[in-house]
Write an enzyme that holds these catalytic residues in place. Sequence first.
Site, PDB file in Angstrom:
ATOM      1  N   ARG A 194       0.809  -1.244   0.000  1.00 56.85           N
ATOM      2  CA  ARG A 194       0.000   0.000   0.000  1.00 56.85           C
ATOM      3  C   ARG A 194       0.833   1.281   0.000  1.00 56.85           C
ATOM      4  NH1 ARG A 194      -2.216  -3.529  -0.996  1.00 56.85           N
ATOM      5  NH2 ARG A 194      -4.164  -4.384  -0.242  1.00 56.85           N
ATOM      6  N   SER A 219     -10.581   0.583   3.064  1.00 56.93           N
ATOM      7  CA  SER A 219      -9.978   0.190   4.346  1.00 56.93           C
ATOM      8  C   SER A 219      -9.239   1.398   4.900  1.00 56.93           C
ATOM      9  CB  SER A 219      -8.982  -0.953   4.138  1.00 56.93           C
ATOM     10  OG  SER A 219      -9.660  -2.059   3.615  1.00 56.93           O
ATOM     11  N   GLU A 262      -4.479   4.491   5.892  1.00 54.39           N
ATOM     12  CA  GLU A 262      -4.076   4.231   4.502  1.00 54.39           C
ATOM     13  C   GLU A 262      -4.240   5.450   3.596  1.00 54.39           C
ATOM     14  OE1 GLU A 262      -5.400   0.382   2.806  1.00 54.39           O
ATOM     15  OE2 GLU A 262      -6.006   1.555   1.074  1.00 54.39           O
TER      16      GLU A 262
HETATM   17  C1  FAD Z   1     -15.089   1.686  -1.323  1.00 55.16           C
HETATM   18  C2  FAD Z   1     -13.579   1.717  -1.477  1.00 55.16           C
HETATM   19  C3  FAD Z   1     -12.879   0.522  -1.617  1.00 55.16           C
HETATM   20  C4  FAD Z   1     -11.479   0.543  -1.791  1.00 55.16           C
HETATM   21  N1  FAD Z   1     -10.820  -0.638  -1.937  1.00 55.16           N
HETATM   22  C5  FAD Z   1      -9.472  -0.659  -2.106  1.00 55.16           C
HETATM   23  C6  FAD Z   1      -8.769  -1.884  -2.266  1.00 55.16           C
HETATM   24  O1  FAD Z   1      -9.364  -2.953  -2.277  1.00 55.16           O
HETATM   25  N2  FAD Z   1      -7.429  -1.835  -2.418  1.00 55.16           N
HETATM   26  C7  FAD Z   1      -6.740  -0.648  -2.441  1.00 55.16           C
HETATM   27  O2  FAD Z   1      -5.512  -0.695  -2.604  1.00 55.16           O
HETATM   28  N3  FAD Z   1      -7.384   0.522  -2.312  1.00 55.16           N
HETATM   29  C8  FAD Z   1      -8.729   0.560  -2.140  1.00 55.16           C
HETATM   30  N4  FAD Z   1      -9.388   1.754  -1.978  1.00 55.16           N
HETATM   31  C9  FAD Z   1      -8.624   3.007  -1.952  1.00 55.16           C
HETATM   32  C10 FAD Z   1      -8.583   3.742  -3.314  1.00 55.16           C
HETATM   33  O3  FAD Z   1      -9.667   3.381  -4.109  1.00 55.16           O
HETATM   34  C11 FAD Z   1      -7.303   3.459  -4.100  1.00 55.16           C
HETATM   35  O4  FAD Z   1      -6.186   3.868  -3.348  1.00 55.16           O
HETATM   36  C12 FAD Z   1      -7.270   4.221  -5.433  1.00 55.16           C
HETATM   37  O5  FAD Z   1      -6.181   3.772  -6.204  1.00 55.16           O
HETATM   38  C13 FAD Z   1      -7.218   5.735  -5.276  1.00 55.16           C
HETATM   39  O6  FAD Z   1      -7.404   6.277  -6.564  1.00 55.16           O
HETATM   40  P1  FAD Z   1      -7.943   7.746  -6.802  1.00 55.16           P
HETATM   41  O7  FAD Z   1      -7.832   8.020  -8.248  1.00 55.16           O
HETATM   42  O8  FAD Z   1      -9.295   7.876  -6.205  1.00 55.16           O
HETATM   43  O9  FAD Z   1      -6.882   8.597  -6.013  1.00 55.16           O
HETATM   44  P2  FAD Z   1      -7.143   9.960  -5.191  1.00 55.16           P
HETATM   45  O10 FAD Z   1      -7.901   9.616  -3.949  1.00 55.16           O
HETATM   46  O11 FAD Z   1      -7.697  10.990  -6.065  1.00 55.16           O
HETATM   47  O12 FAD Z   1      -5.655  10.333  -4.799  1.00 55.16           O
HETATM   48  C14 FAD Z   1      -4.932   9.551  -3.869  1.00 55.16           C
HETATM   49  C15 FAD Z   1      -3.473  10.035  -3.871  1.00 55.16           C
HETATM   50  O13 FAD Z   1      -2.889   9.743  -5.141  1.00 55.16           O
HETATM   51  C16 FAD Z   1      -2.438  10.960  -5.750  1.00 55.16           C
HETATM   52  N5  FAD Z   1      -2.693  10.827  -7.194  1.00 55.16           N
HETATM   53  C17 FAD Z   1      -3.871  10.598  -7.818  1.00 55.16           C
HETATM   54  N6  FAD Z   1      -3.680  10.542  -9.147  1.00 55.16           N
HETATM   55  C18 FAD Z   1      -2.358  10.747  -9.356  1.00 55.16           C
HETATM   56  C19 FAD Z   1      -1.541  10.838 -10.514  1.00 55.16           C
HETATM   57  N7  FAD Z   1      -2.036  10.680 -11.747  1.00 55.16           N
HETATM   58  N8  FAD Z   1      -0.213  11.082 -10.349  1.00 55.16           N
HETATM   59  C20 FAD Z   1       0.328  11.251  -9.120  1.00 55.16           C
HETATM   60  N9  FAD Z   1      -0.399  11.188  -7.993  1.00 55.16           N
HETATM   61  C21 FAD Z   1      -1.730  10.935  -8.112  1.00 55.16           C
HETATM   62  C22 FAD Z   1      -3.250  12.063  -5.110  1.00 55.16           C
HETATM   63  O14 FAD Z   1      -2.563  13.301  -5.187  1.00 55.16           O
HETATM   64  C23 FAD Z   1      -3.367  11.559  -3.703  1.00 55.16           C
HETATM   65  O15 FAD Z   1      -2.180  11.835  -2.997  1.00 55.16           O
HETATM   66  C24 FAD Z   1     -10.789   1.769  -1.807  1.00 55.16           C
HETATM   67  C25 FAD Z   1     -11.501   2.973  -1.663  1.00 55.16           C
HETATM   68  C26 FAD Z   1     -12.890   2.941  -1.504  1.00 55.16           C
HETATM   69  C27 FAD Z   1     -13.645   4.230  -1.377  1.00 55.16           C
END
Ligand code: FAD
Length: 392
Positions: free
Chosen positions: A190, A267, A380
């Site tokens: 993670r 999580s 996380e």
């Molecule tokens: C219901 C639910 C279930 C989930 N299940 C899981 C799971 O099973 N496993 C898991 O690992 N995660 C899980 N997550 C967490 C999350 O979905 C992941 O971490 C996901 O990859 C975040 O993507 P995002 O585009 O929403 O990132 P954001 O929330 O928009 O950003 C997260 C971080 O990444 C950075 N970021 C985003 N895009 C970029 C980019 N292009 N370049 C550089 N930095 C960037 C942002 O600046 C921020 O610091 C879950 C979340 C939810 C709400």
Amino acid sequence: MRVNTSSETQILAELDARTDVRLLDSEPLSAHTTLRLGGTPRAYLRAETTAAVAECVRALDAAEVPVLVLGGGSNLVVADGSVGDSVDDGELDFVVVAVRCEAIDISPGGLVRAEAGATWDDLVARTVEAGMGGLECLSGIPGSVGATPVQNVGAYGVEVAQVLRRVRVLDRVSGKDEWLEPSELGLEYRTSKLKGNDSGLVLEVEFTLHPDGLSEPIAYRELAARLGAEQGERVPAAKAREVVLELRAGKGMVLDAGDHDTWSAGSFFTNPVVPAAEFDAVRAKVAKALGDEAAEKMPAFDVMGGGSGEAGVKLSAGWLIERAGFRKGYPGEAAPMRLSTKHTLALTNRGHARTKDLIALAREVRSGVEDAFGVTLHPEPVWVGCTLSGES
Ligand SMILES: Cc1cc2nc3c(=O)[nH]c(=O)nc-3n(C[C@H](O)[C@H](O)[C@H](O)COP(=O)(O)OP(=O)(O)OC[C@H]3O[C@@H](n4cnc5c(N)ncnc54)[C@H](O)[C@@H]3O)c2cc1C
């Protein structure tokens, strides 16, 4: 707090003049995060091509304007008027660049390239439909493709690191735009070198998938059982995707606007890794609190790493939280922020929560586990404008 200087205003206007950028005013982040929390940034730029995303970030960095790179907002805790470095009406001291470049290219041989703003689960669905295995266990994870290497997303025994080919990253310090090998990204459980800092902007990601349509080896016991497969077996990717989505939905881990159990960041705490030398002390505390049988049955897996690179034991955050007395739905119906009624590891907004409510519940859970078993849980998500200890 709105402190747009004349040079910032000019940069925003120049970016807005591009056909692939839109400048939105007064765009609250509560509308763009899955927790539905967050105040209003100084400005919100929606960038629709990789060139636009890179240019927005480059121009703002050059002018030293603080930037939040936003994907799907599913791994963010953002300050609002209730807490952190935002004033009473929730104005936030940075400009958002929303990554909305979405092209996906799937080659028959198994090479897949996607732009950072593509929706992750759309990519998974399309690769499975195209007869390719590799991403199926990561079905239903919200957010964008570009964020997947940032925290090395994982689920059901698979991490994205296993199928990453290379990642196109704009280095925000040197200005270099280049493809990096997974080995250069510091991918761990993670986390990666890109998480929680502003060092790199992911523009595109490539994956090497299995053109035979079979999944990654099924490692997760519950998933193998539901599939009627042995652990380690490869199964049709489409079948694995279907079962993963069912399992996730049962735990409130697939977004559903009508279900508050999914108004979360997934999580909330990572599974803690305790140094091997400290494990016996933790087990002794569990035995004292819950009895020898519970201590014997406590989920515990030997691992290397946990940040230190030394031998450690990975524990289950969900198990510890429940055994410390926090049941699903804690603290009860009236609370604005509760543990999910389907999964103790998710902190969920019941509709009217503020960021301070999230922080209060997260702190309570963390101290409860610490007091009961001497184990510190680590959140996380990425924190923006606030921290778990409450200060900005
Ligand atoms: C219901 C639910 C279930 C989930 N299940 C899981 C799971 O099973 N496993 C898991 O690992 N995660 C899980 N997550 C967490 C999350 O979905 C992941 O971490 C996901 O990859 C975040 O993507 P995002 O585009 O929403 O990132 P954001 O929330 O928009 O950003 C997260 C971080 O990444 C950075 N970021 C985003 N895009 C970029 C980019 N292009 N370049 C550089 N930095 C960037 C942002 O600046 C921020 O610091 C879950 C979340 C939810 C709400």
